[in-house]
Design an enzyme around this catalytic site. Sequence first.
Site, mmCIF file in Angstrom:
data_model
loop_
_atom_site.group_PDB
_atom_site.id
_atom_site.type_symbol
_atom_site.label_atom_id
_atom_site.label_comp_id
_atom_site.label_asym_id
_atom_site.label_seq_id
_atom_site.Cartn_x
_atom_site.Cartn_y
_atom_site.Cartn_z
ATOM 1 N N GLU A 1 -2.020 8.023 -4.158
ATOM 2 C CA GLU A 1 -2.369 7.619 -5.525
ATOM 3 C C GLU A 1 -3.838 7.920 -5.818
ATOM 4 O O GLU A 1 -4.638 7.944 -4.891
ATOM 5 C CB GLU A 1 -2.072 6.119 -5.738
ATOM 6 C CG GLU A 1 -2.931 5.207 -4.874
ATOM 7 C CD GLU A 1 -2.534 3.735 -4.998
ATOM 8 O OE1 GLU A 1 -1.359 3.411 -4.836
ATOM 9 O OE2 GLU A 1 -3.443 2.934 -5.242
ATOM 10 N N HIS B 1 -1.096 0.464 -9.633
ATOM 11 C CA HIS B 1 -1.853 -0.362 -8.677
ATOM 12 C C HIS B 1 -2.626 -1.471 -9.404
ATOM 13 O O HIS B 1 -3.857 -1.512 -9.373
ATOM 14 C CB HIS B 1 -2.818 0.504 -7.842
ATOM 15 C CG HIS B 1 -3.232 -0.162 -6.558
ATOM 16 N ND1 HIS B 1 -3.533 0.535 -5.419
ATOM 17 C CD2 HIS B 1 -3.408 -1.476 -6.245
ATOM 18 C CE1 HIS B 1 -3.880 -0.314 -4.450
ATOM 19 N NE2 HIS B 1 -3.816 -1.545 -4.943
ATOM 20 N N ARG C 1 0.840 -1.193 0.000
ATOM 21 C CA ARG C 1 0.000 0.000 0.000
ATOM 22 C C ARG C 1 0.870 1.236 0.000
ATOM 23 O O ARG C 1 1.948 1.243 0.617
ATOM 24 C CB ARG C 1 -0.861 0.071 1.266
ATOM 25 C CG ARG C 1 -2.206 -0.624 1.173
ATOM 26 C CD ARG C 1 -3.152 0.082 0.188
ATOM 27 N NE ARG C 1 -4.425 -0.586 0.088
ATOM 28 C CZ ARG C 1 -4.691 -1.631 -0.687
ATOM 29 N NH1 ARG C 1 -3.762 -2.158 -1.455
ATOM 30 N NH2 ARG C 1 -5.904 -2.156 -0.715
HETATM 31 C C1 GLV Z 1 -5.534 -4.432 -3.771
HETATM 32 O O1 GLV Z 1 -4.721 -3.590 -3.600
HETATM 33 C C2 GLV Z 1 -6.222 -5.114 -2.718
HETATM 34 O O2 GLV Z 1 -6.079 -4.748 -1.547
HETATM 35 O O3 GLV Z 1 -6.968 -6.051 -3.035
#
Ligand code: GLV
Length: 331
Positions: free
Chosen positions: A269, A287, A240
């Site tokens: 982001e 991401h 993250r």
């Molecule tokens: C993606 O980043 C998730 O947490 O599934």
Amino acid sequence: MSSKPEVLISCHTFEEVLEHARAHFTVIDSQNTPAHTPAELRARAAGMQGILLTGTDRVDQAFLNACASIRAVAISAVGYNTIDVDACTARGVLATNTPGILDDTTADLGFALILAAARRLGEAERYVRAGRWTHWQNDLLLGRDVHHATLGIVGMGRIGQALARRARGFDMKVCYHNRSRVPAAEEAALDAQWLPLDELLANADIVCLCLPYSSAVHHLIGAREIALMKPTALLVNIARGGIVDDAALADALAEHRIAGAGLDVFEGEPALNPRLLGLDNVVVVPHIGSATRATRVKMGLCAVNNLRAALSGETPPNLINPQALAVRRAQ
Ligand code: GLV
């Protein structure tokens, strides 16, 4: 008039997921609304009983105040730092996520970033596309070996373990840091050695972050921690944004205090520290850890199943806040 609960799906989803959702709910979709401001999200969710959440949309106090009819929040993701879970619990709102579905897909992306950063694939691609490849050169775009390197995994949950299994195929030495050690039998099966974080940072050739975000790990990797890494080391973040201090990372990369980075997630982001974009020794992707169609469909279907259970008085399979059940019963 339909007696089905009304549900907002906050972002694009796949036809199979929509169809499944429509079998159980009256659905407001977002197929033509790729992103919401918080005010737009509140306005669209007003009067609904459930929300299926994706992307950067947040369910926070302001959202719950404005959308008091919401009884269930299902995020189509494993990480749920965009949900204020305590605020949901206090109101008896059930919150769910989609664990266990995206581990292999996300670990694949982690490995892709490891290889891309180590073998300078972003730079190499830009080089060819710019028409700069004019002759074979012995020392062109020299990278670092991934095979036999030491991989330091921070966060040895399901995704970290999937990464460790992949590392075996590259004959890597694996060390890991996790708040609690994984059981000895799993450690042995993964051939992974637990290390204190500082020691892992000092020893690893490649550090890969696989831990969930919480305020306790905000800037876990900052200037001090990056300074512990080898000048030849790579940092990969598939966890993250916010776990890494991106400004400190940009400084270290610009000054070649570490060799490179591969990043799927960023502080703030989809905006990202503009200095990262000016650096050749960082590979950046938007991401996409879980972004294969097969996995995203499974995640969407799982989120719908969670919502369906939550809105029909059952305990959803992936309930994050079981305490909310008691609050709900007392309401
Ligand atoms: C993606 O980043 C998730 O947490 O599934």
